[in-house]
Design an enzyme around this catalytic site. Structure first.
Site, PDB file in Angstrom:
ATOM      1  N   ASP A 158       0.816  -1.228   0.000  1.00 47.83           N
ATOM      2  CA  ASP A 158       0.000   0.000   0.000  1.00 47.83           C
ATOM      3  C   ASP A 158       0.840   1.264   0.000  1.00 47.83           C
ATOM      4  O   ASP A 158       0.393   2.298  -0.490  1.00 47.83           O
ATOM      5  CB  ASP A 158      -1.043  -0.006   1.125  1.00 47.83           C
ATOM      6  CG  ASP A 158      -0.458  -0.177   2.510  1.00 47.83           C
ATOM      7  OD1 ASP A 158       0.763  -0.365   2.634  1.00 47.83           O
ATOM      8  OD2 ASP A 158      -1.237  -0.117   3.478  1.00 47.83           O
TER       9      ASP A 158
HETATM   10  C1  LAN Z   1       3.618  -0.766  10.135  1.00 49.31           C
HETATM   11  C2  LAN Z   1       3.683   0.614   9.664  1.00 49.31           C
HETATM   12  C3  LAN Z   1       3.073   0.852   8.315  1.00 49.31           C
HETATM   13  C4  LAN Z   1       1.898  -0.055   8.052  1.00 49.31           C
HETATM   14  C5  LAN Z   1       0.965   0.418   6.919  1.00 49.31           C
HETATM   15  C6  LAN Z   1       1.699   0.742   5.628  1.00 49.31           C
HETATM   16  C7  LAN Z   1       0.257   1.688   7.370  1.00 49.31           C
HETATM   17  C8  LAN Z   1      -0.087  -0.650   6.689  1.00 49.31           C
HETATM   18  O1  LAN Z   1      -1.039  -0.209   5.768  1.00 49.31           O
HETATM   19  C9  LAN Z   1       0.529  -1.986   6.380  1.00 49.31           C
HETATM   20  C10 LAN Z   1       1.378  -2.449   7.559  1.00 49.31           C
HETATM   21  C11 LAN Z   1       2.488  -1.470   7.969  1.00 49.31           C
HETATM   22  C12 LAN Z   1       3.603  -1.623   6.972  1.00 49.31           C
HETATM   23  C13 LAN Z   1       3.059  -1.777   9.350  1.00 49.31           C
HETATM   24  C14 LAN Z   1       3.114  -3.175   9.831  1.00 49.31           C
HETATM   25  C15 LAN Z   1       3.516  -3.389  11.303  1.00 49.31           C
HETATM   26  C16 LAN Z   1       4.601  -2.428  11.759  1.00 49.31           C
HETATM   27  C17 LAN Z   1       5.808  -2.620  10.884  1.00 49.31           C
HETATM   28  C18 LAN Z   1       4.021  -1.008  11.569  1.00 49.31           C
HETATM   29  C19 LAN Z   1       2.748  -0.750  12.369  1.00 49.31           C
HETATM   30  C20 LAN Z   1       5.094  -0.162  12.211  1.00 49.31           C
HETATM   31  C21 LAN Z   1       5.572  -0.999  13.427  1.00 49.31           C
HETATM   32  C22 LAN Z   1       5.029  -2.435  13.238  1.00 49.31           C
HETATM   33  C23 LAN Z   1       6.068  -3.482  13.696  1.00 49.31           C
HETATM   34  C24 LAN Z   1       5.507  -4.868  13.534  1.00 49.31           C
HETATM   35  C25 LAN Z   1       6.467  -3.183  15.143  1.00 49.31           C
HETATM   36  C26 LAN Z   1       7.338  -4.200  15.794  1.00 49.31           C
HETATM   37  C27 LAN Z   1       6.527  -5.195  16.512  1.00 49.31           C
HETATM   38  C28 LAN Z   1       6.407  -6.481  16.174  1.00 49.31           C
HETATM   39  C29 LAN Z   1       5.249  -7.258  16.652  1.00 49.31           C
HETATM   40  C30 LAN Z   1       7.393  -7.169  15.319  1.00 49.31           C
END
Ligand code: LAN
Length: 735
Positions: free
Chosen positions: A462
């Site tokens: 996305d």
């Molecule tokens: C994110 C940040 C961006 C987010 C969007 C692009 C907004 C979404 O549409 C798809 C998923 C994604 C890429 C996403 C997935 C999970 C993340 C990477 C996070 C919320 C930022 C931090 C999180 C990550 C998993 C944090 C670390 C914790 C764990 C459980 C590994």
């Protein structure tokens, strides 16, 4: 896009420094209040802002029914974008707070302490700001949540406690006494979640015997699915899960532990209400405080971990273990090099760093990790935190550009758009990661957009799509105003990526295709995060890809036309299949049904469906209208995310971001042709919430991941109200 903070004692004027102090004390004073009354906080915040607002907007007449005056809306937009332009960085992105989770910074501090560089890497000001943050976010009961708005958990509390101690705070300090009491009242820190057990074991204040095994040998399993066991290969996990367990299993495999110090000896006493030597570690493996438990271990896990626990003494130090550790290091170094030591996220960032140090404390790799720690730190009025990513630069910029264009104020804000355009251009990933991709379980990235910066570089479905849409919308404008368009070839590369992401069932996940199946979630051992094992399909990702492909098709009608057509058909069918019976979509990465339903509606609209023509659109509207509040807005609580049931925010004030999403959704499917009253009311609510400065207040947290952990998107409070009012003005007021 890189954001780092350096302390400069002489920065700013004395008035500015005084204002900073004032904001900090206001925040600290309001913090406890916020726990009790969000409305009160909001009132104080807006009063604070009103004092300094340079552009007072005449709000008289807003309370009455009917449409807000066209001049009022125009002034609010001018004011809103003008304020927001002031927050833009020179390189075109919008820096913003991406904090929220409370379990990240302690991992970094434990890593720095263990590797002996805490005092040389963090300045006294960094430490002081971190302590400020940890003090501000303590709950009234003495504990700490998983995230800044959450009720207390052992994971949050024990790790924050340890962080404060490593940052030099005294155990008799009031904050620490209260936190310790919280921990002891629940049996002690051995009731922490498995990731917490890992961090405490690294620090040497918890026994490795008390961990369920994380054998690095899993990296030696065959990958091929026909082998059966191949389904369990980490290469099939969601990349975040895979990248966290990779260095964790390395550190576990070598039992990497901090050398004992007087402080760690003291912590062994402070963290438990019973003597350290009396803890039953075998039992402690499966302890988890009820406050932390979101995804309890299914029995099959207990059997699996028990078996591996029996095998572990044979594996430890064996030749097989050596081979597995070498395999882990290969993947760790690959990840480090391909992200320029930023790494995919805050968890693997610091554990990779730790692994590099355990491999060789004087290695180049370890040294290269250090400067990139600062990319994750953010300082705000509540102090310094570790963010959930190295920022949300690209994501915010792509939305902001679309929002500003939607206001129609392109001439007025052309310089701002030009800078945003340049950031988009500079952030698109133009090279593949190191080959062979397959050997490292990597998806293609050339042509994709990442979430944050090009240096980070991991492609996301996305983010690529929103980047593409922003690029297309800017390419339609006069290049003298907004700068040259990104060459078509590069947009084609992005389309290749977006198409490649579609799964067999027509939906889209995040970073990769679906490589296994939902049932594998039974091996999710994290207790506190839901749905981490598989890269699932999501309404957001699916909708973003559909809308991007539609926009691309309109601008480049001949490029891969048939393929795009087929993809869209399957995509929309999938999207409708996950609409809930009540008309909503569950949002996975924002709060929550309002967010998901906005994406659902945008996708319907993109393929030409509207309220008039589509039952799906009609039921989405019915759902939203049923949730509209008496002030004309929407206010959804983060509890929707964890419970998967719509939950209203407490208090009378609606949330600007939820309101904007709902208004955008209704406008997308043409609800203005049916009834403008709810739309006027929503617009009035947004105008009412806007501050005289042009800003909107920072209300409750808007982002989420893995069902249970919330994350701040500070830019949303500007982007979405601007966007929604912009579309409202053009579609409803026809201006
Ligand atoms: C994110 C940040 C961006 C987010 C969007 C692009 C907004 C979404 O549409 C798809 C998923 C994604 C890429 C996403 C997935 C999970 C993340 C990477 C996070 C919320 C930022 C931090 C999180 C990550 C998993 C944090 C670390 C914790 C764990 C459980 C590994």
């Amino acid at each position: 896009g890189r954001q780092t903070w350096v302390y400069d004692a002489d920065a700013g004027s004395s008035e500015e420094r005084a204002r900073v102090d004032e904001l900090r004390s206001e925040f600290a004073a309001n913090r406890l209040l916020q726990k009790h009354s969000a409305d009160e906080l909001l009132r104080l915040q807006s009063e604070g802002n009103r004092r300094s607002g340079p552009f007072p907007v005449n709000k008289s007449g807003l309370a009455a029914g009917g449409a807000p005056g066209a001049a009022t809306v125009a002034a609010a937009l001018e004011n809103g974008v003008s304020f927001y332009e002031g927050l833009q960085a020179d390189d075109g992105h919008w820096p913003g707070d991406y904090g929220g989770p409370m379990f990240l910074m302690p991992g970094m501090i434990i890593t720095l302490y263990t590797t002996g560089v805490l005092d040389s890497v963090l300045s006294p000001q960094h430490k002081a700001e971190m302590v400020r943050y940890l003090r501000n976010h303590q709950n009234a009961d003495g504990g700490y949540g998983l995230h800044i708005e959450g009720s207390s958990t052992m994971f949050g509390t024990a790790l924050s406690y340890v962080a404060l101690r490593l940052l030099g705070q005294d155990p008799d300090d009031r904050t620490l006494v209260a936190a310790r009491a919280w921990i002891h009242a629940r049996g002690g820190a051995h009731h922490i979640t498995s990731w917490g057990k890992f961090w405490l074991a690294v620090l040497g204040v918890y026994s490795w015997q008390g961990l369920n095994p994380m054998p690095p040998e899993m990296w030696l399993l065959p990958y091929a699915s026909w082998t059966g066991i191949g389904w369990l290969h980490p290469g099939r996990f969601w990349c975040h899960c895979r990248m966290v367990y990779l260095p964790m299993s390395y550190v576990y495999g070598v039992r990497g532990t901090c050398k004992q110090t007087p402080l760690t000896a003291a912590l062994r006493e402070e963290l438990y209400p019973l003597p350290y030597s009396e803890i039953n570690w075998n039992k402690a493996r499966n302890y988890c405080a009820p406050e932390d438990l979101y995804y309890p271990h299914p029995i099959i896990q207990d059997v699996l971990w028990w078996t591996l626990y029996q095998a572990e003494p044979l594996l430890l130090g064996s030749r097989l273990r050596k081979k597995a550790l070498a395999e882990c290091l290969k993947h760790i170094h690959y990840e480090d090099e391909n992200t320029r030591y930023v790494d995919i996220g805050p968890v693997n960032k610091v554990i990779n760093m730790l692994a590099c140090w355990f491999e060789d404390p004087s290695s180049q790799a370890f040294k290269k990790h250090i400067p990139r720690l600062f990319d994750y730190l953010w300082v705000a009025e509540d102090g310094m935190k570790m963010q959930g990513y190295n920022g949300s630069q690209l994501w915010d910029t792509a939305f902001a550009a679309q929002a500003i264009v939607a206001t129609g104020l392109v001439d007025r804000f052309s310089e701002c758009l030009k800078r945003a355009h340049s950031y988009l251009e500079q952030t698109q990933v133009v090279e593949e990661a190191q080959q062979p991709l397959g050997e490292y379980y990597r998806h293609i990235s050339k042509g994709a957009w990442p979430f944050s910066t090009r240096d980070h570089g991991w492609p996301i479905s996305d983010c690529s799509s929103e980047g593409l849409k922003a690029a297309l919308v800017l390419a339609k404008l006069d290049s003298k105003l907004v700068g040259p368009p990104i060459p078509a070839e590069r947009l084609y590369d992005c389309v290749t990526v977006v198409l490649s992401y579609q799964n067999g069932d027509g939906g889209w996940g995040t970073y990769e295709n679906k490589r296994s199946f939902e049932m594998l979630e039974v091996i999710n051992p994290s207790e506190t995060f839901g749905e981490i094992v598989v890269d699932y399909n999501h309404v957001e990702c699916s909708s973003a890809c559909i809308t991007a492909l539609v926009a691309f098709k309109a601008a480049h009608p001949t490029h891969r036309a048939a393929e795009i057509e087929r993809t869209l058909k399957r995509g929309v069918k999938y999207l409708k299949s996950i609409q809930r019976p009540d008309g909503s979509w569950y949002g996975n990465w924002g709060v929550c049904f309002t967010y998901g339903t906005w994406f659902g509606c945008e996708a319907l609209a993109a393929v030409g469906e509207s309220y008039a023509s589509s039952a799906s659109a009609r039921s989405a509207c019915a759902f939203l209208l049923q949730k509209q509040r008496s002030d004309g807005g929407w206010g959804e609580s983060y509890l929707s995310c964890q419970n998967k049931v719509y939950s209203q925010l407490e208090g009378e004030t609606s949330h600007a971001v939820n309101t904007a999403w709902a208004l955008l959704a209704l406008l997308a499917v043409g609800y203005e042709a049916v009834d403008c009253k709810p739309l006027h009311a929503a617009a009035r609510c947004l105008l009412q919430l806007q501050q005289d400065s042009g800003d909107w207040p920072q209300q409750h947290i808007s982002g989420v991941f893995n069902r249970n952990c919330m994350i701040t998107y500070a830019n949303y409070r500007n982007i979405f109200p601007i966007w929604a009012l912009g579309v409202y003005r053009s579609k409803v007021l026809k201006q």
